[in-house]
Design an enzyme around this catalytic site. Sequence first.
Site, mmCIF file in Angstrom:
data_model
loop_
_atom_site.group_PDB
_atom_site.id
_atom_site.type_symbol
_atom_site.label_atom_id
_atom_site.label_comp_id
_atom_site.label_asym_id
_atom_site.label_seq_id
_atom_site.Cartn_x
_atom_site.Cartn_y
_atom_site.Cartn_z
ATOM 1 N N HIS A 116 0.882 -1.115 -0.080
ATOM 2 C CA HIS A 116 0.139 -0.228 0.060
ATOM 3 C C HIS A 116 0.894 1.308 0.070
ATOM 4 C CE1 HIS A 116 0.512 -1.141 4.235
ATOM 5 N NE2 HIS A 116 0.459 0.217 4.786
ATOM 6 N N HIS A 118 0.825 5.190 1.038
ATOM 7 C CA HIS A 118 0.341 6.069 1.460
ATOM 8 C C HIS A 118 0.564 7.811 0.800
ATOM 9 C CE1 HIS A 118 0.161 4.117 5.566
ATOM 10 N NE2 HIS A 118 1.087 3.465 5.046
#
Length: 174
Positions: A116, A118
């Site tokens: 992921h 950010h």
Amino acid sequence: MTSFMISQFVGRQLPDDWLNDDCVFCKIIKRDLPAHIIYENDLVVAFLDTLPIRPGHTLVIPKAHCPRLTDLKPELGAALGQAMITVGNAITQGLENPNLNVVCNQGYAQAVHHVHIHLVPSPVFGKENEPPEQETQSDTVPTVANIMSLERALRDDLDHDEAVSIADRIRSKL
């Protein structure tokens, strides 16, 4: 238009080997857990972080479960990069802040072991969100558990009403 784009991908069948039943992000992808979805296509999804560093903190993830960035297939990496740019532009325009912090942890400090990115709006100093003074402990060696605990203590849970407003502002710029 964005709602239409997102709705095209809701309920689409994903390959069985893409998801991990124990992964919180895979549960969001399957809609088993709620999330404030900002952007979605066949390969990636972006949603507001439930424990944001600052308002607008968004996670961009591949739909295929992959714990490490270095193990990501090139086509998923390309799709992640394209989504990161698209969503990053929408965040900066929607929140009227041209600056972002872009972070991807691998292993160390990676709370959820699903790749992921950010996208965190940078602070705007001199406004309401100046960082608090913090004590430093230079004589102690931090552990992953200490870092995670400190990070959690410094953040507030995402407020639903605020999230709806922020998500709408960001999606309006897609």
